[in-house]
Design a protein around this motif. Structure first.
Motif, PDB file in Angstrom:
ATOM      1  N   ALA A 309      52.732  24.890  53.125  1.00 51.42           N
ATOM      2  CA  ALA A 309      53.978  24.304  52.926  1.00 51.42           C
ATOM      3  C   ALA A 309      54.907  23.805  54.292  1.00 51.42           C
ATOM      4  O   ALA A 309      55.328  22.769  54.531  1.00 51.42           O
ATOM      5  CB  ALA A 309      55.163  25.257  52.248  1.00 51.42           C
ATOM      6  N   ARG A 310      54.681  24.801  55.299  1.00 54.95           N
ATOM      7  CA  ARG A 310      55.208  24.531  56.684  1.00 54.95           C
ATOM      8  C   ARG A 310      54.588  23.605  57.207  1.00 54.95           C
ATOM      9  O   ARG A 310      55.004  22.766  57.904  1.00 54.95           O
ATOM     10  CB  ARG A 310      55.305  26.145  57.534  1.00 54.95           C
ATOM     11  CG  ARG A 310      55.955  25.797  58.778  1.00 54.95           C
ATOM     12  CD  ARG A 310      55.974  26.961  59.611  1.00 54.95           C
ATOM     13  NE  ARG A 310      57.195  27.772  58.693  1.00 54.95           N
ATOM     14  CZ  ARG A 310      57.754  28.636  59.689  1.00 54.95           C
ATOM     15  NH1 ARG A 310      57.487  29.204  60.798  1.00 54.95           N
ATOM     16  NH2 ARG A 310      58.935  29.535  58.931  1.00 54.95           N
ATOM     17  N   TRP A 311      53.208  23.723  57.311  1.00 51.66           N
ATOM     18  CA  TRP A 311      52.199  22.430  57.869  1.00 51.66           C
ATOM     19  C   TRP A 311      52.772  21.165  57.432  1.00 51.66           C
ATOM     20  O   TRP A 311      52.652  20.306  58.223  1.00 51.66           O
ATOM     21  CB  TRP A 311      50.851  23.165  57.684  1.00 51.66           C
ATOM     22  CG  TRP A 311      49.985  22.021  57.926  1.00 51.66           C
ATOM     23  CD1 TRP A 311      49.462  21.595  59.255  1.00 51.66           C
ATOM     24  CD2 TRP A 311      49.113  21.461  56.784  1.00 51.66           C
ATOM     25  NE1 TRP A 311      48.342  20.428  58.849  1.00 51.66           N
ATOM     26  CE2 TRP A 311      48.228  20.523  57.569  1.00 51.66           C
ATOM     27  CE3 TRP A 311      49.122  21.341  55.646  1.00 51.66           C
ATOM     28  CZ2 TRP A 311      47.642  19.654  56.938  1.00 51.66           C
ATOM     29  CZ3 TRP A 311      48.317  20.822  54.831  1.00 51.66           C
ATOM     30  CH2 TRP A 311      47.616  19.845  55.353  1.00 51.66           C
ATOM     31  N   THR A 312      52.825  21.114  55.849  1.00 49.78           N
ATOM     32  CA  THR A 312      53.066  19.987  55.468  1.00 49.78           C
ATOM     33  C   THR A 312      54.469  19.173  55.893  1.00 49.78           C
ATOM     34  O   THR A 312      54.572  18.238  56.044  1.00 49.78           O
ATOM     35  CB  THR A 312      52.967  20.189  53.696  1.00 49.78           C
ATOM     36  OG1 THR A 312      51.774  20.706  53.732  1.00 49.78           O
ATOM     37  CG2 THR A 312      53.251  18.599  53.092  1.00 49.78           C
ATOM     38  N   GLN A 313      55.451  20.208  55.751  1.00 55.87           N
ATOM     39  CA  GLN A 313      56.788  19.789  56.356  1.00 55.87           C
ATOM     40  C   GLN A 313      56.663  19.097  57.713  1.00 55.87           C
ATOM     41  O   GLN A 313      57.505  18.099  57.858  1.00 55.87           O
ATOM     42  CB  GLN A 313      57.939  20.921  56.351  1.00 55.87           C
ATOM     43  CG  GLN A 313      58.092  21.482  54.815  1.00 55.87           C
ATOM     44  CD  GLN A 313      58.366  22.843  55.050  1.00 55.87           C
ATOM     45  OE1 GLN A 313      58.540  23.415  55.807  1.00 55.87           O
ATOM     46  NE2 GLN A 313      58.713  23.301  53.615  1.00 55.87           N
ATOM     47  N   LEU A 314      55.956  19.893  58.558  1.00 58.73           N
ATOM     48  CA  LEU A 314      55.945  19.244  59.956  1.00 58.73           C
ATOM     49  C   LEU A 314      55.191  18.255  60.007  1.00 58.73           C
ATOM     50  O   LEU A 314      55.521  17.222  60.991  1.00 58.73           O
ATOM     51  CB  LEU A 314      55.595  20.344  60.855  1.00 58.73           C
ATOM     52  CG  LEU A 314      56.622  21.540  60.790  1.00 58.73           C
ATOM     53  CD1 LEU A 314      55.874  22.700  61.811  1.00 58.73           C
ATOM     54  CD2 LEU A 314      57.816  21.112  61.765  1.00 58.73           C
ATOM     55  N   VAL A 364      63.863  21.299  59.893  1.00 63.03           N
ATOM     56  CA  VAL A 364      62.952  20.354  59.524  1.00 63.03           C
ATOM     57  C   VAL A 364      63.628  19.156  58.994  1.00 63.03           C
ATOM     58  O   VAL A 364      63.263  18.109  59.523  1.00 63.03           O
ATOM     59  CB  VAL A 364      61.808  21.035  58.722  1.00 63.03           C
ATOM     60  CG1 VAL A 364      60.901  19.737  58.219  1.00 63.03           C
ATOM     61  CG2 VAL A 364      61.002  21.935  59.266  1.00 63.03           C
ATOM     62  N   PHE A 365      64.477  19.134  57.923  1.00 63.98           N
ATOM     63  CA  PHE A 365      64.909  18.062  57.244  1.00 63.98           C
ATOM     64  C   PHE A 365      65.960  17.332  57.852  1.00 63.98           C
ATOM     65  O   PHE A 365      66.597  16.378  57.341  1.00 63.98           O
ATOM     66  CB  PHE A 365      64.827  18.477  55.967  1.00 63.98           C
ATOM     67  CG  PHE A 365      63.449  18.719  55.077  1.00 63.98           C
ATOM     68  CD1 PHE A 365      62.562  17.640  55.081  1.00 63.98           C
ATOM     69  CD2 PHE A 365      63.225  19.781  54.794  1.00 63.98           C
ATOM     70  CE1 PHE A 365      61.189  17.723  54.570  1.00 63.98           C
ATOM     71  CE2 PHE A 365      62.018  20.000  54.168  1.00 63.98           C
ATOM     72  CZ  PHE A 365      60.892  18.833  54.020  1.00 63.98           C
ATOM     73  N   THR A 379      67.488  10.578  50.192  1.00 64.72           N
ATOM     74  CA  THR A 379      66.326  11.139  50.743  1.00 64.72           C
ATOM     75  C   THR A 379      66.211  12.648  50.524  1.00 64.72           C
ATOM     76  O   THR A 379      65.156  13.194  50.142  1.00 64.72           O
ATOM     77  CB  THR A 379      65.922  11.006  52.285  1.00 64.72           C
ATOM     78  OG1 THR A 379      66.153   9.467  52.382  1.00 64.72           O
ATOM     79  CG2 THR A 379      64.638  11.241  52.614  1.00 64.72           C
ATOM     80  N   LEU A 380      67.147  13.419  50.753  1.00 65.17           N
ATOM     81  CA  LEU A 380      67.191  14.943  50.613  1.00 65.17           C
ATOM     82  C   LEU A 380      67.137  15.204  49.166  1.00 65.17           C
ATOM     83  O   LEU A 380      66.530  16.381  48.668  1.00 65.17           O
ATOM     84  CB  LEU A 380      68.490  15.438  51.075  1.00 65.17           C
ATOM     85  CG  LEU A 380      68.656  15.375  52.896  1.00 65.17           C
ATOM     86  CD1 LEU A 380      69.973  15.887  53.269  1.00 65.17           C
ATOM     87  CD2 LEU A 380      67.556  16.030  53.554  1.00 65.17           C
ATOM     88  N   GLU A 381      67.654  14.341  47.899  1.00 68.67           N
ATOM     89  CA  GLU A 381      67.622  14.691  46.959  1.00 68.67           C
ATOM     90  C   GLU A 381      66.084  14.372  46.308  1.00 68.67           C
ATOM     91  O   GLU A 381      65.463  15.151  45.464  1.00 68.67           O
ATOM     92  CB  GLU A 381      68.418  13.680  46.027  1.00 68.67           C
ATOM     93  CG  GLU A 381      69.767  14.334  46.199  1.00 68.67           C
ATOM     94  CD  GLU A 381      71.041  13.303  45.311  1.00 68.67           C
ATOM     95  OE1 GLU A 381      70.513  12.363  44.740  1.00 68.67           O
ATOM     96  OE2 GLU A 381      72.196  13.382  45.438  1.00 68.67           O
TER      97      GLU A 381
END
Length: 461
Positions: A309-314, A364-365, A379-381
């Protein structure tokens, strides 16, 4: 993935105190903020290291030191270096600062006293560009010092140049780079000024580059380096991604639903680029599993859903060109801020384990506009983030919102704002958050050597 106690950085001494606890007298603390410098290809080329010195000595002692230096100078003697200059070199030599630069050189602000300090000779000339203030003067002693240091392969940049005057003319032969704040020179004058400096063979650095329009203007004028946060702003879809973003978003949604290994395997197989990245991540040194992973299922089991999950976020922020992660300015900024948030929240009173993950997500976001554009809230939603995370990013509310503001202030070396926010976020103080930031930058910059737990993997197409 959250930090445990063993992961958390040791803060004592990292900020650059000149004395150990056994030494007598109050300390002079030095700590740094970093600002990225990009080249014409949009890659990280250096960091400006912006020091803050906090002199804890009594005013009488400081005045006595200044009087002694003035007396030596009047007598034709070489003054004893100021204690603050000694403190600066000690802090600059600290391993934490070097590690935070991810192999890039530092641009370091000089004063006259620092320039004449013998401690400068212990700094490798390959590691540093020495920035001279435009008002440093051009007397024979200073010119002789520049010549001496130039023979030792040190390089100089003249900072905050805004006009051609006698001092600039005298210093120009001895400097390699000219830093120009493009906001401080009239638009009608800047092209001619830049042309003259380029014709003199100088590296041109544009400061205050905060928008794509600023960048394009400086680029078209032939500037070689760019300092500012234009690269973290919306690019109108121009930034290429290292993997299809819709695939990454779908994967993030699936990971939030706590999928089985079979479900995760099926989703990843729909995108070979993600499979390739995950296999590389699983076989990196940071996973430390002791054997080579050869199947996708083994890679999922070896890595774990939290790390994926962390890798995907970055990975949302990774540049699509074949560049190392440590040279990608947006990826480094995002990763550093996220890690900073995660570590900093643990220093607050009554911090909970789940807040570490939330803090990382806020970091991240907080840059999501840079890659998606469009209204931030919408976008956040779409990302289905929890409300506290969304409000921290959009409205800067709560402890996470304040930590986000603190990270932004530190990135810009706005020490007044850092102090004000630390007062709201006790027991954090400026020295501690500066140390946390270096720790976070080291984590972000260890790409290609160790993955996830110690940094980001090297990301290529």
């Amino acid at each position: 993935m959250s930090l445990n106690a063993a992961d958390r950085p040791q803060m004592s001494g990292v900020a650059g105190s000149t004395q150990s606890p056994e030494d007598a007298g109050p300390p002079i603390e030095v700590y740094f903020a970093r600002q990225p410098m990009l080249d014409r290809d949009g890659l990280l080329s250096a960091f400006e290291t912006l020091p803050r010195l906090v002199d804890g000595r009594e005013s009488a002692e400081i005045e006595q030191e200044a009087e002694a230096a003035a007396k030596d100078h009047a007598s034709g003697l070489t003054p004893k270096p100021f204690a603050t200059s000694t403190a600066l070199f000690k802090a600059f030599a600290a391993p934490a600062l070097r590690a935070s630069l991810a192999g890039h050189p530092a641009w370091l602000d000089m004063t006259r006293d620092v320039l004449f300090h013998d401690g400068l000779l212990r700094v490798s000339p390959e590691r540093v560009m020495l920035e001279l203030p435009v008002n440093i003067g051009a007397d024979p002693d200073l010119i002789a010092r520049l010549v001496e240091l130039h023979r030792r392969r040190y390089r100089f940049a003249l900072d905050q140049v805004s006009k051609a005057d006698e001092s600039l003319a005298k210093l120009l032969p001895y400097v390699d780079a000219i830093k120009i704040d493009i906001r401080e020179i009239a638009p009608t004058v800047l092209p001619k000024f830049a042309s003259v400096m380029k014709s003199a063979g100088k590296l041109l650095v544009a400061m205050g580059v905060e928008t794509q329009e600023d960048y394009q203007r400086a680029y078209d004028l032939g500037f070689d380096r760019f300092q500012g946060y234009f690269f973290a702003k919306p690019h109108g879809g121009a930034r290429r991604s290292s993997a299809p973003r819709q695939a990454l978003l779908t994967l993030l949604h699936l990971l939030a639903a706590e999928p089985t290994v079979a479900q995760l395997e099926a989703e990843l197989k729909l995108n070979p680029v993600l499979v390739m990245h995950l296999m590389r991540l699983a076989n990196s040194g940071g996973m430390n599993i002791g054997r080579k992973v050869t199947t996708l299922r083994d890679a999922i089991n070896a890595t774990g859903t939290n790390a994926i999950a962390r890798w995907t976020q970055l990975l949302l922020y990774a540049d699509g060109r074949k560049i190392a992660a440590e040279d990608d300015p947006l990826l480094q900024l995002v990763a550093t801020r996220a890690r900073f948030m995660e570590i900093a929240v643990t220093q607050l009173a009554h911090a909970h384990l789940e807040e570490e993950d939330a803090a990382f997500l806020v970091g991240v976001f907080s840059f999501v506009e840079a890659v998606f554009g469009g209204p931030l809230e919408s976008t956040l939603e779409v990302l289905t983030l929890a409300k506290p995370i969304r409000t921290a990013i959009v409205k800067r509310e709560g402890a996470l919102g304040r930590l986000l503001e603190l990270s932004e202030a530190l990135e810009r070396a706005d020490w007044t704002r850092v102090d004000a926010l630390c007062a709201e976020l006790a027991p954090l103080d400026a020295a501690t958050v500066a140390a946390i930031s270096l720790t976070a930058a080291e984590w972000a910059g260890t790409s290609g050597r160790d993955a996830e737990d110690e940094g980001l993997e090297r990301i290529e197409d």
